[in-house]
Scaffold this motif. Structure first.
Motif, PDB file in Angstrom:
ATOM      1  N   ASN A  86       0.760  -1.270   0.095  1.00 50.80           N
ATOM      2  CA  ASN A  86      -0.117  -0.104   0.170  1.00 50.80           C
ATOM      3  C   ASN A  86       0.920   1.235   0.133  1.00 50.80           C
ATOM      4  O   ASN A  86       0.616   2.270  -0.703  1.00 50.80           O
ATOM      5  N   ARG A  87       1.789   1.229   0.908  1.00 50.87           N
ATOM      6  CA  ARG A  87       2.895   2.469   0.877  1.00 50.87           C
ATOM      7  C   ARG A  87       3.374   2.545  -0.664  1.00 50.87           C
ATOM      8  O   ARG A  87       3.738   3.746  -0.844  1.00 50.87           O
ATOM      9  N   LEU A  88       3.714   1.476  -1.159  1.00 50.66           N
ATOM     10  CA  LEU A  88       4.398   1.747  -2.511  1.00 50.66           C
ATOM     11  C   LEU A  88       3.627   2.176  -3.724  1.00 50.66           C
ATOM     12  O   LEU A  88       3.759   2.907  -4.519  1.00 50.66           O
ATOM     13  N   HIS A  91      -1.409   3.765  -1.646  1.00 48.90           N
ATOM     14  CA  HIS A  91      -1.495   5.113  -0.959  1.00 48.90           C
ATOM     15  C   HIS A  91      -2.875   5.465  -0.388  1.00 48.90           C
ATOM     16  O   HIS A  91      -3.457   6.631  -0.389  1.00 48.90           O
ATOM     17  N   MET A  92      -3.389   4.375   0.410  1.00 44.43           N
ATOM     18  CA  MET A  92      -4.710   4.545   1.061  1.00 44.43           C
ATOM     19  C   MET A  92      -4.260   5.126   2.346  1.00 44.43           C
ATOM     20  O   MET A  92      -3.216   4.775   2.846  1.00 44.43           O
ATOM     21  N   GLY A  93      -5.294   5.661   3.106  1.00 42.35           N
ATOM     22  CA  GLY A  93      -5.315   6.216   4.411  1.00 42.35           C
ATOM     23  C   GLY A  93      -5.109   5.077   5.218  1.00 42.35           C
ATOM     24  O   GLY A  93      -5.101   3.856   4.994  1.00 42.35           O
ATOM     25  N   THR A  97      -5.901   1.001   4.956  1.00 43.25           N
ATOM     26  CA  THR A  97      -4.821   0.234   5.011  1.00 43.25           C
ATOM     27  C   THR A  97      -5.138  -0.811   6.042  1.00 43.25           C
ATOM     28  O   THR A  97      -4.731  -1.946   5.907  1.00 43.25           O
TER      29      THR A  97
END
Length: 313
Positions: A86-88, A91-93, A97
């Protein structure tokens, strides 16, 4: 391959009962509340009775088998992997996440796990350690993060009360306690008390499966195009990556072989638990994401469990 044949026969049994639920929903049998009634009765009454009946008869030292180590670390690693992906890419909150991580690691040890353990692995008690682990560790951690990210504060009282709202956990713990008492003193419930509990528990699996079949009627998943990559990632992590990690841990780290190895990998391939949707609904975050991830992993899980049966059984 007897194991694969057993798995296919188990899926046939499960599939027929699910199909009965689906047909019942199409024919409006039970009315609009039919699925809810089956779910609630199985959740609050039948399933706790089933887990109590199973675990109270199970030798205490076999309940917490060392395979729980495989279940814990394979789930934790998959959840961490989703956070990294997700970080890569997504990009969800933080709240979404958390729902995605739970979608990736949380096993459906009740609705699907019990039938799979019963009809494919031949031992429904195998799901008990997973159920206890999830309710005692992953649920409090997930709810704590959701509390912080949605409310800006931690409600320790609410988190501490979570086990009291989980009849399955309560039934399992009571069964474990009775098993320990029986091992220590030889005392057990008299038949006139145990038999009705077992009789009620025997209704849990068919009700669970029919309720799930009802839930499939009129479902239209994957409507939000923006969420599709994350939903597909969740399904891949849950149904492919987690069983692979479980196999590596079970085979190379724990040294399991045979039926124990088979059970570890099959249980790791269980679909996402529906509890995740309940948590999403409670905090009003990632509702569609949670629902579609659960549905997709549930629909594809039998395929991968069949592959596991063909390779390991």
């Amino acid at each position: 391959m007897p194991g694969l044949l057993s798995a296919m026969q188990g899926f046939c049994v499960i599939g027929i009962v699910i199909a009965v639920g689906y047909v019942a929903a199409r024919m409006h049998i039970g009315g609009p509340q039919g699925q809810m009634v089956l779910n609630r009765f199985s959740f609050f009454v039948s399933s706790p009775c089933l887990m109590f009946a199973i675990l109270s008869k199970e030798p205490i030292f076999e309940i917490f088998h060392s395979s729980i180590v495989v279940a814990f670390f394979s789930a934790a690693l998959v959840g961490l992997l989703f956070v990294i992906l997700n970080r890569l890419f997504f990009h969800m909150g933080a709240a979404d996440t958390t729902i995605g991580a739970l979608n990736s690691l949380y096993l459906n040890s009740n609705n699907i796990g019990l039938p799979i353990a019963t009809y494919i692995l031949g031992n429904p008690a195998l799901v008990a350690p997973i159920l206890v682990m999830q309710q005692a560790i992953f649920t409090p951690v997930g709810l704590t993060v959701l509390d912080v990210t949605t409310k800006g504060k931690v409600s320790l009282k609410e988190i501490a009360r979570q086990p009291l709202h989980q009849p399955l956990l309560i039934g399992s713990l009571l069964g474990i306690i009775l098993s320990a008492v029986n091992a220590k003193t030889g005392w057990f419930l008299p038949n006139f008390l145990f038999d009705p509990i077992k009789m009620i528990g025997d209704s849990a699996v068919p009700m669970i499966l029919m309720a799930f079949g009802m839930s499939l009627h009129g479902t239209r998943p994957m409507q939000q195009k923006s969420s599709r990559p994350a939903i597909l990632t969740v399904a891949i992590l849950k149904n492919i990556v987690m069983p692979v990690i479980a196999f590596l841990l079970a085979y190379f780290v724990m040294g399991f072989r045979g039926a124990t190895l088979y059970a570890c990998v099959v249980l790791a391939a269980l679909p996402t638990g529906q509890n995740v949707y309940n948590y999403a609904a409670r905090y009003n975050v990632g509702l569609t994401f949670a629902r579609d991830g659960i549905l997709l992993s549930t629909m594809t899980s039998p395929v991968f469990i069949a592959v596991i049966a063909a390779l390991l059984s």
